[in-house]
Design a protein around this motif. Structure first.
Motif, mmCIF file in Angstrom:
data_model
loop_
_atom_site.group_PDB
_atom_site.id
_atom_site.type_symbol
_atom_site.label_atom_id
_atom_site.label_comp_id
_atom_site.label_asym_id
_atom_site.label_seq_id
_atom_site.Cartn_x
_atom_site.Cartn_y
_atom_site.Cartn_z
ATOM 1 N N TYR A 181 0.834 -1.197 0.000
ATOM 2 C CA TYR A 181 0.000 0.000 0.000
ATOM 3 C C TYR A 181 0.877 1.258 0.000
ATOM 4 C CZ TYR A 181 -4.051 2.932 1.039
ATOM 5 O OH TYR A 181 -5.037 3.882 0.987
ATOM 6 N N ALA A 182 1.963 1.226 0.767
ATOM 7 C CA ALA A 182 2.889 2.361 0.791
ATOM 8 C C ALA A 182 3.515 2.568 -0.590
ATOM 9 C CB ALA A 182 3.969 2.131 1.841
ATOM 10 N N SER A 183 3.870 1.476 -1.251
ATOM 11 C CA SER A 183 4.458 1.547 -2.590
ATOM 12 C C SER A 183 3.461 2.120 -3.595
ATOM 13 C CB SER A 183 4.911 0.155 -3.015
ATOM 14 O OG SER A 183 5.402 0.172 -4.311
ATOM 15 N N PHE A 184 2.203 1.703 -3.492
ATOM 16 C CA PHE A 184 1.131 2.215 -4.352
ATOM 17 C C PHE A 184 1.017 3.732 -4.195
ATOM 18 C CE2 PHE A 184 -3.309 3.688 -3.994
ATOM 19 C CZ PHE A 184 -3.691 3.628 -5.325
ATOM 20 N N ARG A 185 0.929 4.198 -2.951
ATOM 21 C CA ARG A 185 0.771 5.635 -2.705
ATOM 22 C C ARG A 185 1.978 6.418 -3.214
ATOM 23 N NH1 ARG A 185 -0.213 3.756 2.423
ATOM 24 N NH2 ARG A 185 1.345 5.146 3.308
ATOM 25 N N LYS A 186 3.173 5.900 -2.966
ATOM 26 C CA LYS A 186 4.391 6.575 -3.409
ATOM 27 C C LYS A 186 4.449 6.672 -4.935
ATOM 28 C CE LYS A 186 9.394 6.368 -2.847
ATOM 29 N NZ LYS A 186 10.514 5.657 -2.219
ATOM 30 N N ALA A 187 4.091 5.580 -5.627
ATOM 31 C CA ALA A 187 4.119 5.562 -7.098
ATOM 32 C C ALA A 187 3.106 6.548 -7.684
ATOM 33 C CB ALA A 187 3.854 4.148 -7.611
ATOM 34 N N VAL A 188 1.921 6.621 -7.096
ATOM 35 C CA VAL A 188 0.885 7.542 -7.593
ATOM 36 C C VAL A 188 1.329 8.988 -7.399
ATOM 37 C CG1 VAL A 188 -1.485 8.366 -7.241
ATOM 38 C CG2 VAL A 188 -1.017 5.906 -7.313
ATOM 39 N N ARG A 189 1.857 9.294 -6.223
ATOM 40 C CA ARG A 189 2.297 10.673 -5.964
ATOM 41 C C ARG A 189 3.442 11.073 -6.893
ATOM 42 N NH1 ARG A 189 2.200 12.124 0.339
ATOM 43 N NH2 ARG A 189 3.365 13.843 -0.547
#
Length: 114
Positions: free
Chosen positions: A27-35
């Motif tokens: 989930y952290a990776s998802f948020r970081k990639a989107v930002r």
């Protein structure tokens, strides 16, 4: 004495809110990639804020579990714009997909011009 900011009561049990573990690496990776894709700015039309950013699931987290970590289903919004969408997700769904399409085309054009 100054009060510490941060995870507060969630620290003991992890950061579970709204059925999500905010410390989950996926989930952290998802948020970081989107930002990163969104240039660390709010993509709500007319905003562009770079502070208090959150990642919004375009198709709801609860209704579309297979899309939870798909970056194509995420968009960066500031806290104020994110609040504006809550409860009206279906109304904004097509707009946000269109915004992501425009942003992708803009990135492609920029690469061509280089």
């Amino acid at each position: 004495m100054r009060k510490k900011r941060g995870r507060g009561k969630y620290k003991r049990f992890g950061s579970f809110r709204n059925g999500r573990n905010y410390e989950d690496p996926a989930y952290a990776s998802f948020r970081k990639a989107v930002r990163k894709r969104d240039g660390n700015k709010c993509l709500f039309p007319g905003c562009g804020s770079k502070s208090r950013l959150e990642v919004h699931h375009i198709k709801k987290w609860s209704s579309h579990p297979s899309m939870r970590y798909d970056t194509c289903n995420g968009i960066t919004l500031c806290k104020e714009c994110h609040k504006r969408t809550q409860g009206n997700e279906e109304i904004y769904e097509q707009l946000f997909f269109k915004v992501l399409e425009w942003e992708a085309l803009s990135r492609l054009k920029k690469k061509e011009d280089e």
